[in-house]
Design a protein around this motif. Structure first.
Motif, PDB file in Angstrom:
ATOM      1  N   ALA A 118      43.575  28.245  58.377  1.00  6.77           N
ATOM      2  CA  ALA A 118      45.002  28.495  58.185  1.00  6.77           C
ATOM      3  C   ALA A 118      45.614  29.173  59.410  1.00  6.77           C
ATOM      4  O   ALA A 118      46.748  28.878  59.791  1.00  6.77           O
ATOM      5  N   SER A 119      44.857  30.059  60.039  1.00 12.93           N
ATOM      6  CA  SER A 119      45.349  30.737  61.242  1.00 12.93           C
ATOM      7  C   SER A 119      45.614  29.732  62.357  1.00 12.93           C
ATOM      8  O   SER A 119      46.620  29.811  63.071  1.00 12.93           O
ATOM      9  N   TRP A 120      44.695  28.791  62.530  1.00  9.69           N
ATOM     10  CA  TRP A 120      44.862  27.760  63.564  1.00  9.69           C
ATOM     11  C   TRP A 120      46.091  26.900  63.264  1.00  9.69           C
ATOM     12  O   TRP A 120      46.914  26.638  64.147  1.00  9.69           O
ATOM     13  N   GLN A 121      46.233  26.482  62.015  1.00  8.77           N
ATOM     14  CA  GLN A 121      47.372  25.641  61.661  1.00  8.77           C
ATOM     15  C   GLN A 121      48.690  26.398  61.842  1.00  8.77           C
ATOM     16  O   GLN A 121      49.697  25.816  62.262  1.00  8.77           O
ATOM     17  N   ALA A 122      48.690  27.682  61.507  1.00  5.41           N
ATOM     18  CA  ALA A 122      49.898  28.483  61.689  1.00  5.41           C
ATOM     19  C   ALA A 122      50.260  28.568  63.168  1.00  5.41           C
ATOM     20  O   ALA A 122      51.434  28.432  63.551  1.00  5.41           O
ATOM     21  N   LYS A 123      49.259  28.774  64.012  1.00  2.00           N
ATOM     22  CA  LYS A 123      49.496  28.865  65.452  1.00  2.00           C
ATOM     23  C   LYS A 123      50.052  27.564  66.008  1.00  2.00           C
ATOM     24  O   LYS A 123      50.989  27.560  66.823  1.00  2.00           O
ATOM     25  N   MET A 124      49.501  26.441  65.569  1.00  2.54           N
ATOM     26  CA  MET A 124      49.905  25.151  66.112  1.00  2.54           C
ATOM     27  C   MET A 124      51.260  24.687  65.568  1.00  2.54           C
ATOM     28  O   MET A 124      51.983  23.963  66.239  1.00  2.54           O
ATOM     29  N   SER A 125      51.581  25.080  64.333  1.00  2.00           N
ATOM     30  CA  SER A 125      52.799  24.583  63.701  1.00  2.00           C
ATOM     31  C   SER A 125      53.985  25.534  63.806  1.00  2.00           C
ATOM     32  O   SER A 125      55.136  25.134  63.589  1.00  2.00           O
ATOM     33  N   GLY A 126      53.711  26.823  64.101  1.00  2.48           N
ATOM     34  CA  GLY A 126      54.776  27.800  64.142  1.00  2.48           C
ATOM     35  C   GLY A 126      55.117  28.379  62.778  1.00  2.48           C
ATOM     36  O   GLY A 126      56.051  29.191  62.655  1.00  2.48           O
ATOM     37  N   ARG A 127      54.387  27.965  61.758  1.00  2.00           N
ATOM     38  CA  ARG A 127      54.584  28.522  60.420  1.00  2.00           C
ATOM     39  C   ARG A 127      53.890  29.880  60.319  1.00  2.00           C
ATOM     40  O   ARG A 127      53.036  30.210  61.139  1.00  2.00           O
ATOM     41  N   THR A 128      54.242  30.642  59.301  1.00  2.00           N
ATOM     42  CA  THR A 128      53.556  31.905  59.086  1.00  2.00           C
ATOM     43  C   THR A 128      52.199  31.636  58.424  1.00  2.00           C
ATOM     44  O   THR A 128      52.012  30.611  57.758  1.00  2.00           O
ATOM     45  N   LEU A 129      51.281  32.568  58.591  1.00  2.00           N
ATOM     46  CA  LEU A 129      49.959  32.423  57.988  1.00  2.00           C
ATOM     47  C   LEU A 129      50.061  32.349  56.470  1.00  2.00           C
ATOM     48  O   LEU A 129      49.402  31.502  55.839  1.00  2.00           O
ATOM     49  N   SER A 130      50.889  33.203  55.872  1.00  2.00           N
ATOM     50  CA  SER A 130      51.012  33.184  54.417  1.00  2.00           C
ATOM     51  C   SER A 130      51.585  31.860  53.915  1.00  2.00           C
ATOM     52  O   SER A 130      51.178  31.344  52.865  1.00  2.00           O
ATOM     53  N   ASP A 131      52.499  31.254  54.689  1.00  4.67           N
ATOM     54  CA  ASP A 131      53.082  29.969  54.309  1.00  4.67           C
ATOM     55  C   ASP A 131      52.019  28.868  54.341  1.00  4.67           C
ATOM     56  O   ASP A 131      51.967  28.015  53.445  1.00  4.67           O
ATOM     57  N   VAL A 132      51.172  28.891  55.355  1.00 10.72           N
ATOM     58  CA  VAL A 132      50.133  27.873  55.458  1.00 10.72           C
ATOM     59  C   VAL A 132      49.129  28.016  54.319  1.00 10.72           C
ATOM     60  O   VAL A 132      48.747  27.023  53.677  1.00 10.72           O
ATOM     61  N   ILE A 133      48.688  29.231  54.051  1.00 11.71           N
ATOM     62  CA  ILE A 133      47.719  29.435  52.966  1.00 11.71           C
ATOM     63  C   ILE A 133      48.315  29.004  51.631  1.00 11.71           C
ATOM     64  O   ILE A 133      47.662  28.322  50.825  1.00 11.71           O
ATOM     65  N   LEU A 136      46.896  26.017  49.093  1.00 11.53           N
ATOM     66  CA  LEU A 136      46.590  26.250  47.681  1.00 11.53           C
ATOM     67  C   LEU A 136      47.434  25.358  46.772  1.00 11.53           C
ATOM     68  O   LEU A 136      46.938  24.834  45.760  1.00 11.53           O
ATOM     69  N   GLN A 137      48.703  25.154  47.142  1.00 15.83           N
ATOM     70  CA  GLN A 137      49.561  24.271  46.354  1.00 15.83           C
ATOM     71  C   GLN A 137      49.092  22.819  46.456  1.00 15.83           C
ATOM     72  O   GLN A 137      49.107  22.077  45.467  1.00 15.83           O
ATOM     73  N   ALA A 138      48.675  22.416  47.654  1.00 11.34           N
ATOM     74  CA  ALA A 138      48.158  21.052  47.821  1.00 11.34           C
ATOM     75  C   ALA A 138      46.903  20.848  46.988  1.00 11.34           C
ATOM     76  O   ALA A 138      46.707  19.776  46.391  1.00 11.34           O
ATOM     77  N   ALA A 139      46.039  21.864  46.940  1.00  8.77           N
ATOM     78  CA  ALA A 139      44.822  21.770  46.120  1.00  8.77           C
ATOM     79  C   ALA A 139      45.180  21.544  44.651  1.00  8.77           C
ATOM     80  O   ALA A 139      44.537  20.746  43.948  1.00  8.77           O
ATOM     81  N   LYS A 140      46.227  22.225  44.170  1.00  6.25           N
ATOM     82  CA  LYS A 140      46.657  22.047  42.783  1.00  6.25           C
ATOM     83  C   LYS A 140      47.153  20.620  42.548  1.00  6.25           C
ATOM     84  O   LYS A 140      46.859  20.003  41.514  1.00  6.25           O
ATOM     85  N   GLN A 141      47.916  20.078  43.513  1.00  6.96           N
ATOM     86  CA  GLN A 141      48.424  18.717  43.356  1.00  6.96           C
ATOM     87  C   GLN A 141      47.302  17.693  43.384  1.00  6.96           C
ATOM     88  O   GLN A 141      47.345  16.696  42.657  1.00  6.96           O
TER      89      GLN A 141
END
Length: 270
Positions: free
Chosen positions: A157-172, A176-181
């Motif tokens: 999640a840290s790597w994805q946040a760094k690459m996308s500009g999103r916050t770490l909490s948003d990525v995590i 988790l939401q994708a896992a539910k779907q």
């Protein structure tokens, strides 16, 4: 032991390759990046490289002269006109890491293979990187010895946040939401969750599916206009069936049944 004149030729960039490059540099070996048409290769062109470049911090590729008899190690790539001293890879039949199970992820991963060539032990972060690259779904399910799934989630999640500009909490939260779907969309008839409309794909779907530990089939429209269908997290038999299905339809296919993933490209969609 490798001759100090050996040069490592590196394939497409990803978190594991970034760490491989750092390790190679710290060991005192020269490296270059596989290129095609003057540009660093991506996963589609890495095995058809026709030259090498060195991409600096400014992201500009600069041509590198590679004398014909230079001893080379190919890392997830091939370079026309050169026979390497050895190959580091796990993507194709015959590669050193091709059929290696999750329980031996360091032997299978490209990072683990490079560390062994350099006679180095993997640290905790390198173990996480190696496991996530070689067998992500299995790593999330605790099948890789010494790899904590919670630490893995934080690293990814840290790597994805760094690459996308999103916050770490948003990525995590997205994972988790994708896992539910993925769990909600599981189709018992097909034994997988399906997301076949590229415009309706949940964010963080591949990561969420791996975290959920369930097979997923999904489609994406690549920037160049090519439609790509991917399958991840399945058994070797399920991956083989996916690949056979698309081969019979005349599509370009890639994948590794032992690592639980495959993909196919639709011709004529660019």
């Amino acid at each position: 032991m490798l001759d100090k004149q050996t040069r490592f030729i590196l394939g497409a960039q990803d978190p594991e390759m970034r760490e491989i490059e750092r390790v190679v540099e710290s060991a005192g070996f020269a490296r270059a990046h596989a290129a095609r048409g003057g540009r660093r290769c991506n996963p589609q062109t890495a095995y058809a490289a026709d030259e090498v470049v060195l991409v600096g911090r400014d992201a500009v590729p600069r041509a590198v002269l590679l004398p014909p008899k230079t001893p080379t190690v190919f890392v997830e790539c091939r370079l026309r006109g050169f026979d390497p001293v050895t190959t580091v890879d796990h993507h194709h039949p015959g590669d050193p890491g091709w059929g290696v199970p999750p329980e031996r992820f360091l032997d299978g991963s490209s990072l683990g293979q490079v560390l062994r060539l350099l006679e180095r032990e993997a640290d905790e972060t390198q173990r996480l990187l190696a496991a996530s690259d070689h067998c992500l779904t299995a790593a999330y399910q605790g099948r890789c010895p010494g790899v904590d799934p919670h630490e893995l989630l934080f690293l990814r999640a840290s790597w994805q946040a760094k690459m996308s500009g999103r916050t770490l909490s948003d990525v995590i939260e997205g994972i988790l939401q994708a896992a539910k779907q993925v769990r909600r969309h599981h189709d018992s008839e097909f034994g997988e969750s399906r997301f076949l409309d590229p415009t309706q794909m949940p964010s963080d779907l591949p990561e969420g599916a791996a975290y959920a530990g369930m097979p997923v089939r999904y489609r994406a429209l690549l920037p160049e206009g090519v439609l790509k269908e991917m399958y991840k997290g399945g058994t070797p038999e399920a991956v083989e069936a996916f690949m056979d299905e698309h081969r019979q339809a005349g599509r370009e296919v890639y994948g590794n049944p032992y690592r639980g993933y495959a993909g196919a490209y639709w011709p004529g969609t660019a």
